[in-house]
Design an enzyme around this catalytic site. Sequence first.
Site, PDB file in Angstrom:
ATOM      1  N   HIS A 117      -5.948   3.359   0.474  1.00 14.73           N
ATOM      2  CA  HIS A 117      -6.064   3.796   1.574  1.00 14.73           C
ATOM      3  C   HIS A 117      -6.619   4.504   2.084  1.00 14.73           C
ATOM      4  CE1 HIS A 117      -3.134   4.019   5.202  1.00 14.73           C
ATOM      5  NE2 HIS A 117      -4.116   4.877   5.243  1.00 14.73           N
ATOM      6  N   HIS A 147      -4.132   1.383   8.845  1.00 13.40           N
ATOM      7  CA  HIS A 147      -4.786   1.492   7.005  1.00 13.40           C
ATOM      8  C   HIS A 147      -6.071   0.993   6.777  1.00 13.40           C
ATOM      9  CE1 HIS A 147      -5.139  -0.050   2.677  1.00 13.40           C
ATOM     10  NE2 HIS A 147      -5.841  -1.170   3.210  1.00 13.40           N
ATOM     11  N   ASP A 193      -0.050  16.070  -2.429  1.00 18.03           N
ATOM     12  CA  ASP A 193      -0.379  15.087  -3.289  1.00 18.03           C
ATOM     13  C   ASP A 193       1.002  15.206  -4.309  1.00 18.03           C
ATOM     14  OD1 ASP A 193      -3.318  13.889  -4.092  1.00 18.03           O
ATOM     15  OD2 ASP A 193      -1.769  14.024  -6.102  1.00 18.03           O
ATOM     16  N   THR A 242      -8.517   5.903  -6.610  1.00 17.47           N
ATOM     17  CA  THR A 242      -7.833   4.905  -7.129  1.00 17.47           C
ATOM     18  C   THR A 242      -6.254   4.324  -6.350  1.00 17.47           C
ATOM     19  OG1 THR A 242      -6.292   7.417  -7.438  1.00 17.47           O
ATOM     20  CG2 THR A 242      -7.932   6.370  -9.305  1.00 17.47           C
ATOM     21  N   CYS A 249       0.556  -1.169   0.031  1.00 18.52           N
ATOM     22  CA  CYS A 249       0.060   0.188   0.187  1.00 18.52           C
ATOM     23  C   CYS A 249       0.879   1.165   0.094  1.00 18.52           C
ATOM     24  CB  CYS A 249      -0.221   0.445   0.681  1.00 18.52           C
ATOM     25  SG  CYS A 249      -1.614   1.708   1.547  1.00 18.52           S
ATOM     26  N   HIS A 282      -8.208   8.079   2.027  1.00 19.15           N
ATOM     27  CA  HIS A 282      -7.535   9.790   1.781  1.00 19.15           C
ATOM     28  C   HIS A 282      -8.786  10.933   1.670  1.00 19.15           C
ATOM     29  CE1 HIS A 282      -7.317   7.912  -1.779  1.00 19.15           C
ATOM     30  NE2 HIS A 282      -7.477   8.799  -2.530  1.00 19.15           N
ATOM     31  N   HIS A 289      -8.967  14.685   0.669  1.00 21.93           N
ATOM     32  CA  HIS A 289      -8.273  15.276  -0.959  1.00 21.93           C
ATOM     33  C   HIS A 289      -8.569  16.963   0.257  1.00 21.93           C
ATOM     34  CE1 HIS A 289      -7.258  12.784  -4.193  1.00 21.93           C
ATOM     35  NE2 HIS A 289      -8.274  12.274  -4.268  1.00 21.93           N
ATOM     36  N   CYS A 291       0.076   3.532   3.110  1.00 28.06           N
ATOM     37  CA  CYS A 291       1.197   2.526   4.123  1.00 28.06           C
ATOM     38  C   CYS A 291       3.021   2.953   4.327  1.00 28.06           C
ATOM     39  CB  CYS A 291       0.746   1.427   4.754  1.00 28.06           C
ATOM     40  SG  CYS A 291      -0.770   0.797   5.301  1.00 28.06           S
TER      41      CYS A 291
HETATM   42  P1  AMP Z   1      -7.912   8.912  -5.555  1.00 24.72           P
HETATM   43  O1  AMP Z   1      -8.013   9.334  -7.202  1.00 24.72           O
HETATM   44  O2  AMP Z   1      -9.235  10.164  -4.646  1.00 24.72           O
HETATM   45  O3  AMP Z   1      -8.088   7.947  -4.390  1.00 24.72           O
HETATM   46  O4  AMP Z   1      -6.223  10.156  -5.295  1.00 24.72           O
HETATM   47  C1  AMP Z   1      -5.387   9.145  -4.769  1.00 24.72           C
HETATM   48  C2  AMP Z   1      -3.851  10.904  -5.055  1.00 24.72           C
HETATM   49  O5  AMP Z   1      -2.932   9.692  -4.445  1.00 24.72           O
HETATM   50  C3  AMP Z   1      -3.808  11.200  -6.590  1.00 24.72           C
HETATM   51  O6  AMP Z   1      -4.231  12.288  -6.008  1.00 24.72           O
HETATM   52  C4  AMP Z   1      -2.386  11.029  -6.448  1.00 24.72           C
HETATM   53  O7  AMP Z   1      -1.701  12.226  -7.414  1.00 24.72           O
HETATM   54  C5  AMP Z   1      -2.008  10.203  -4.756  1.00 24.72           C
HETATM   55  N1  AMP Z   1      -0.688   9.506  -5.130  1.00 24.72           N
HETATM   56  C6  AMP Z   1      -0.467   8.844  -5.236  1.00 24.72           C
HETATM   57  N2  AMP Z   1       0.790   8.785  -4.911  1.00 24.72           N
HETATM   58  C7  AMP Z   1       1.609   9.416  -4.425  1.00 24.72           C
HETATM   59  C8  AMP Z   1       2.359   9.238  -3.073  1.00 24.72           C
HETATM   60  N3  AMP Z   1       3.644   8.598  -3.468  1.00 24.72           N
HETATM   61  N4  AMP Z   1       2.651  10.697  -3.004  1.00 24.72           N
HETATM   62  C9  AMP Z   1       1.911  11.079  -3.271  1.00 24.72           C
HETATM   63  N5  AMP Z   1       0.711  11.600  -3.612  1.00 24.72           N
HETATM   64  C10 AMP Z   1       0.580  10.163  -3.977  1.00 24.72           C
HETATM   65 ZN    ZN Z   2      -2.498   1.220   3.613  1.00 28.50          ZN
END
Ligand code: AMP
Ligand code: ZN
Length: 154
Positions: free
Chosen positions: A114, A63, A47, A111, A21, A116, A118, A24
């Site tokens: 885990h 998680h 992000d 996507t 993950c 989150h 925004h 994580c």
């Molecule tokens: P979601 O599409 O709502 O699941 O958002 C996932 C978000 O995670 C996207 O805006 C990605 O740009 C962001 N993201 C993916 N990998 C990372 C990372 N390693 N560090 C920071 N943001 C990330």
């Molecule tokens: Zn996780």
Amino acid sequence: MTGCPPGPTAKVPSVRAEPDCIFCGVVAGEISSTTMAQSERAIAFMDINPVTPGHALVVPRSHATDLFDITADDLAACVHLAQQIAERAKERLGADGINLLNCNGEAAWQTVLHFHIHVIPRFKDQPGKDCIGLPWDSVPSNLDEIERIGNLLS
Ligand code: AMP
Ligand code: ZN
């Protein structure tokens, strides 16, 4: 966080980590991130694909896949931290407004699996910084149908 370390009776939240993950990995410090704030249960980091300047993510340390998996305490901690980051974005980045966005399931654009939130700073009349549009058209619907569905949710 301030104060004394937890005593023997204090409840320290246990952290569940899921192999593979990404978030994580961020929580564990195994994946690099720009982290701005943390609490016992949640952390906030930038992000990597910001839709506006200051676009941040708040995640629980432990998680949880999504809204249906996260505990109420971790959810409250994430919302609290998101509010703090939103306040900073207004004060320090000059944001005119803030969108909080939480996606649950592929159908809802999630996507990373885990949980989150925004935190998206919004900038009025600054197309160079902010060109986000509403993803839906506001169209009136049949009132009986609205009531029928509302009743299913009551
Ligand atoms: P979601 O599409 O709502 O699941 O958002 C996932 C978000 O995670 C996207 O805006 C990605 O740009 C962001 N993201 C993916 N990998 C990372 C990372 N390693 N560090 C920071 N943001 C990330
Ligand atoms: Zn996780």
